[in-house]
Design a protein around this motif. Structure first.
Motif, PDB file in Angstrom:
ATOM      1  N   ASN A 160      35.228  81.514  86.097  1.00 37.05           N
ATOM      2  CA  ASN A 160      36.160  82.499  86.647  1.00 37.05           C
ATOM      3  C   ASN A 160      35.701  83.934  86.396  1.00 37.05           C
ATOM      4  O   ASN A 160      36.498  84.833  86.162  1.00 37.05           O
ATOM      5  N   ALA A 175      40.997  80.960  89.055  1.00 34.57           N
ATOM      6  CA  ALA A 175      40.956  80.418  87.700  1.00 34.57           C
ATOM      7  C   ALA A 175      39.664  79.620  87.540  1.00 34.57           C
ATOM      8  O   ALA A 175      38.962  79.353  88.518  1.00 34.57           O
ATOM      9  N   ARG A 195      37.818  82.860  79.193  1.00 34.05           N
ATOM     10  CA  ARG A 195      39.133  83.520  79.118  1.00 34.05           C
ATOM     11  C   ARG A 195      39.044  84.955  78.623  1.00 34.05           C
ATOM     12  O   ARG A 195      38.404  85.230  77.614  1.00 34.05           O
ATOM     13  N   GLY A 196      39.718  85.816  79.361  1.00 33.18           N
ATOM     14  CA  GLY A 196      39.809  87.215  78.972  1.00 33.18           C
ATOM     15  C   GLY A 196      38.628  88.065  79.385  1.00 33.18           C
ATOM     16  O   GLY A 196      38.679  89.288  79.264  1.00 33.18           O
ATOM     17  N   ARG A 217      40.792  83.488  83.690  1.00 33.38           N
ATOM     18  CA  ARG A 217      41.828  82.607  83.142  1.00 33.38           C
ATOM     19  C   ARG A 217      41.481  81.144  83.413  1.00 33.38           C
ATOM     20  O   ARG A 217      40.780  80.823  84.372  1.00 33.38           O
ATOM     21  N   GLN A 218      42.019  80.306  82.557  1.00 30.73           N
ATOM     22  CA  GLN A 218      41.798  78.865  82.605  1.00 30.73           C
ATOM     23  C   GLN A 218      42.759  78.223  83.611  1.00 30.73           C
ATOM     24  O   GLN A 218      43.910  78.631  83.725  1.00 30.73           O
TER      25      GLN A 218
END
Length: 144
Positions: free
Chosen positions: A12, A37, A43-44, A68-69
């Motif tokens: 992502n 996603a 993440r982040g 994001r997941q």
């Protein structure tokens, strides 16, 4: 009626944020929600700098993007879920069998080919991925 799309890749930070920015731009002014996603999201993290460079060359940006997941709630909220590779489609269908009817390969209407991951590669691979995403989006936009 299709009013939302979720675009999925692995991290992502490359393909799905480029596709998200492109689809959002192409559908500007329409009541259509677009998100993205990753199956193994970083993440982040922001968009990869080379992906942002390619978007900027086309007058687009995803500078505000935050990786994001994938989560069941994201799949549930989307009318369609578009993936970059066949294995992503299979993973999502295994994760959410009840949603399998709305999970599709982005290049479904083209040649059914995967869009290779440019992560860790040179700029030309990011440009190639963008071009493949762009051509596939033309087909989806005519259907939403």
């Amino acid at each position: 009626m299709i009013q939302s799309a979720l675009i999925v890749c692995v991290g992502n930070i490359c393909r799905s944020p480029m596709a998200e920015a492109l689809l959002r731009h192409r559908l500007a002014g329409r009541d259509f929600a677009v998100g993205s996603a990753g199956l193994a999201a970083l993440r982040g993290n922001p968009i990869d700098p080379l992906a942002e460079q390619v978007l900027a060359a086309h007058g687009l940006s995803a500078k505000a993007h935050i990786a994001r997941q994938i989560e069941q709630a994201l799949i549930d909220r989307a009318d369609i879920v578009l993936t970059m590779e066949k294995r992503h489609m299979a993973a999502l269908r295994a994760l959410s069998p009840q949603s399998s009817g709305k999970i599709f390969l982005l290049r479904r209407w083209r040649d059914g080919a995967d869009i290779p991951d440019p992560y860790g590669r040179k700029l030309d691979e990011f440009e190639r991925a963008y071009d493949m995403i762009h051509s596939a989006m033309d087909d989806w936009i005519s259907r939403v």
